[in-house]
Write a protein that holds these residues in place. Structure first.
Motif, PDB file in Angstrom:
ATOM      1  N   UNK A  91       0.865  -1.182   0.000  1.00 56.20           N
ATOM      2  CA  UNK A  91       0.000   0.000   0.000  1.00 56.20           C
ATOM      3  C   UNK A  91       0.898   1.228   0.000  1.00 56.20           C
ATOM      4  N   UNK A  92       0.396   2.341  -0.504  1.00 59.15           N
ATOM      5  CA  UNK A  92       1.214   3.560  -0.479  1.00 59.15           C
ATOM      6  C   UNK A  92       1.532   3.988   0.949  1.00 59.15           C
ATOM      7  N   UNK A  93       2.695   4.603   1.129  1.00 60.68           N
ATOM      8  CA  UNK A  93       3.054   5.221   2.402  1.00 60.68           C
ATOM      9  C   UNK A  93       2.896   6.731   2.289  1.00 60.68           C
ATOM     10  N   UNK A  94       3.510   7.428   3.246  1.00 58.74           N
ATOM     11  CA  UNK A  94       3.353   8.888   3.292  1.00 58.74           C
ATOM     12  C   UNK A  94       3.856   9.570   2.012  1.00 58.74           C
ATOM     13  N   UNK A  95       5.062   9.174   1.561  1.00 57.57           N
ATOM     14  CA  UNK A  95       5.636   9.848   0.374  1.00 57.57           C
ATOM     15  C   UNK A  95       4.803   9.579  -0.872  1.00 57.57           C
ATOM     16  N   UNK A  96       4.358   8.332  -1.005  1.00 57.79           N
ATOM     17  CA  UNK A  96       3.556   7.959  -2.176  1.00 57.79           C
ATOM     18  C   UNK A  96       2.228   8.720  -2.162  1.00 57.79           C
ATOM     19  N   UNK A  97       1.669   8.869  -0.954  1.00 68.15           N
ATOM     20  CA  UNK A  97       0.397   9.580  -0.792  1.00 68.15           C
ATOM     21  C   UNK A  97       0.545  11.051  -1.183  1.00 68.15           C
ATOM     22  N   UNK A  98       1.722  11.612  -0.891  1.00 68.86           N
ATOM     23  CA  UNK A  98       1.955  13.018  -1.234  1.00 68.86           C
ATOM     24  C   UNK A  98       2.166  13.194  -2.728  1.00 68.86           C
ATOM     25  N   UNK A  99       2.891  12.236  -3.327  1.00 66.25           N
ATOM     26  CA  UNK A  99       3.317  12.421  -4.721  1.00 66.25           C
ATOM     27  C   UNK A  99       2.360  11.760  -5.712  1.00 66.25           C
ATOM     28  N   UNK A 100       1.700  10.673  -5.271  1.00 63.21           N
ATOM     29  CA  UNK A 100       0.737  10.008  -6.163  1.00 63.21           C
ATOM     30  C   UNK A 100       1.339   8.918  -7.015  1.00 63.21           C
ATOM     31  N   UNK A 101       2.569   8.483  -6.675  1.00 59.70           N
ATOM     32  CA  UNK A 101       3.177   7.363  -7.418  1.00 59.70           C
ATOM     33  C   UNK A 101       3.666   6.321  -6.424  1.00 59.70           C
ATOM     34  N   UNK A 102       3.537   5.027  -6.764  1.00 62.55           N
ATOM     35  CA  UNK A 102       3.998   4.002  -5.822  1.00 62.55           C
ATOM     36  C   UNK A 102       5.520   3.955  -5.699  1.00 62.55           C
ATOM     37  N   UNK A 103       5.970   3.556  -4.529  1.00 61.47           N
ATOM     38  CA  UNK A 103       7.386   3.296  -4.268  1.00 61.47           C
ATOM     39  C   UNK A 103       8.282   4.483  -4.642  1.00 61.47           C
ATOM     40  N   UNK A 104       7.998   5.644  -4.027  1.00 59.73           N
ATOM     41  CA  UNK A 104       8.880   6.789  -4.240  1.00 59.73           C
ATOM     42  C   UNK A 104       9.632   7.175  -2.964  1.00 59.73           C
ATOM     43  N   UNK A 105       9.285   6.569  -1.821  1.00 61.75           N
ATOM     44  CA  UNK A 105       9.961   6.885  -0.563  1.00 61.75           C
ATOM     45  C   UNK A 105      11.223   6.036  -0.405  1.00 61.75           C
ATOM     46  N   UNK A 106      11.620   5.830   0.841  1.00 64.01           N
ATOM     47  CA  UNK A 106      12.881   5.085   1.094  1.00 64.01           C
ATOM     48  C   UNK A 106      12.787   3.660   0.567  1.00 64.01           C
ATOM     49  N   UNK A 107      11.652   3.028   0.783  1.00 63.66           N
ATOM     50  CA  UNK A 107      11.502   1.646   0.284  1.00 63.66           C
ATOM     51  C   UNK A 107      11.588   1.636  -1.241  1.00 63.66           C
ATOM     52  N   UNK A 108      11.023   2.665  -1.855  1.00 63.56           N
ATOM     53  CA  UNK A 108      11.064   2.750  -3.315  1.00 63.56           C
ATOM     54  C   UNK A 108      12.476   2.947  -3.834  1.00 63.56           C
ATOM     55  N   UNK A 109      13.256   3.749  -3.086  1.00 61.10           N
ATOM     56  CA  UNK A 109      14.646   3.952  -3.518  1.00 61.10           C
ATOM     57  C   UNK A 109      15.421   2.639  -3.433  1.00 61.10           C
ATOM     58  N   UNK A 110      15.141   1.878  -2.376  1.00 58.32           N
ATOM     59  CA  UNK A 110      15.797   0.565  -2.288  1.00 58.32           C
ATOM     60  C   UNK A 110      15.305  -0.352  -3.414  1.00 58.32           C
ATOM     61  N   UNK A 111      14.012  -0.298  -3.698  1.00 62.29           N
ATOM     62  CA  UNK A 111      13.480  -1.110  -4.794  1.00 62.29           C
ATOM     63  C   UNK A 111      14.205  -0.770  -6.105  1.00 62.29           C
ATOM     64  N   UNK A 112      14.402   0.513  -6.358  1.00 63.83           N
ATOM     65  CA  UNK A 112      15.098   0.907  -7.599  1.00 63.83           C
ATOM     66  C   UNK A 112      16.511   0.325  -7.627  1.00 63.83           C
ATOM     67  N   UNK A 113      17.205   0.350  -6.478  1.00 61.86           N
ATOM     68  CA  UNK A 113      18.570  -0.214  -6.446  1.00 61.86           C
ATOM     69  C   UNK A 113      18.532  -1.712  -6.719  1.00 61.86           C
ATOM     70  N   UNK A 114      17.530  -2.377  -6.123  1.00 60.67           N
ATOM     71  CA  UNK A 114      17.417  -3.832  -6.322  1.00 60.67           C
ATOM     72  C   UNK A 114      17.171  -4.134  -7.798  1.00 60.67           C
TER      73      UNK A 114
END
Ligand code: URA
Length: 268
Positions: free
Chosen positions: A123-146
């Protein structure tokens, strides 16, 4: 002895610290009594009756849909969407999930629709809720690295969540919320038609792959996901937010990523 007012204050402070931001219901709801239906194949949702006018409460506002009615309406709407843009618009207008009233906006998807790999998180977290895109917060940055580690990025991966609105305080979505949103995410998978589905974390894995065990038992295993009269391989793996809390488990995630890379190369 604390007086009644100070114990109420302490309870309130505890609830706020625990992440409760909004009182949602006046009466308690037994969410355990409402179970998530098994996902099965997604291509043929049962016929659903035509939409009925929403009942009205005093003052003229539409009454919130009962959970069963919300699931029926979600199925009807999702099945009617011929493409992802329509699905997004229908979901944005859908009033059947209480999470919508506490979230700032819908978080539908990111990446490339139609990409060979589709990742579904929780589910979206705080950052995703603000920006409107999934996985843009810290978890998203780790996902991008993975993803980058195996040559993938948001241009060749499509990313969405099991529920598209942020649960208050980032709590786990309830079985009822998940059940109401399930027709939309299954239709989203169907319309994007990936070659491989990756579920991250327990809620996505258990909901979409019909599993009951914990994610540490399920991760690294391949399942069959029913799509368009056939099946595609689906990999369960650890959620990047979990890996941020338990960095020693990154070795397991790396194993899963290598398995994903090998499966993609095999399917190419
Ligand atoms: N965690 C998720 O599961 N999804 C997001 O979009 C962000 C964090």
């Amino acid at each position: 002895m604390p007086n009644e007012e100070s114990s109420h204050r302490q309870l309130l402070e505890f609830l706020v610290a625990a992440g409760v931001e909004t009182p949602l219901d006046e009466h308690p709801v037994d969410r355990f009594a409402l179970s998530v239906p098994p996902p099965g194949k997604v291509e043929a949702p049962p016929p659903v009756p035509e939409k009925q006018a929403a009942p009205r409460v005093a003052g003229g506002a539409p009454a919130p849909l009962a959970p069963d009615a919300a699931i029926m309406e979600a199925r009807r709407l999702a099945a009617s969407a011929p493409d992802l843009e329509t699905l997004r618009a229908l979901l944005d207008a859908f009033e059947g999930c209480a999470l919508k009233s506490t979230a700032s906006r819908l978080v539908f998807a990111d990446g490339a629709p139609g990409a060979p790999v589709m990742i579904v998180g929780e589910a979206p977290g705080r950052d995703e809720d603000e920006i409107g895109r999934p996985f843009v917060g810290r978890a998203g940055q780790l996902l991008d690295k993975m993803l980058n580690a195996i040559g993938l990025n948001r241009e060749n991966v499509y990313v969405a969540n099991t529920v598209p609105w942020r649960p208050p305080g980032n709590r786990t979505p309830t079985p009822q919320e998940i059940a109401i949103c399930l027709p939309f995410i299954t239709r989203q998978i169907e319309l994007s038609a990936p070659k491989i589905l990756v579920t991250m974390g327990a809620p996505a894995t258990q909901t979409l792959l019909g599993q009951k065990e914990g994610i540490l038992r399920l991760r690294g295993r391949w399942f069959e996901y029913g799509l368009k009269g056939g099946t595609i391989p689906a990999l369960a793996t650890l959620h990047p937010a979990y890996l941020l809390r338990q960095p020693s488990q990154k070795a397991l995630a790396w194993r899963d990523l290598r398995a994903l890379r090998a499966k993609l190369a095999h399917l190419a």
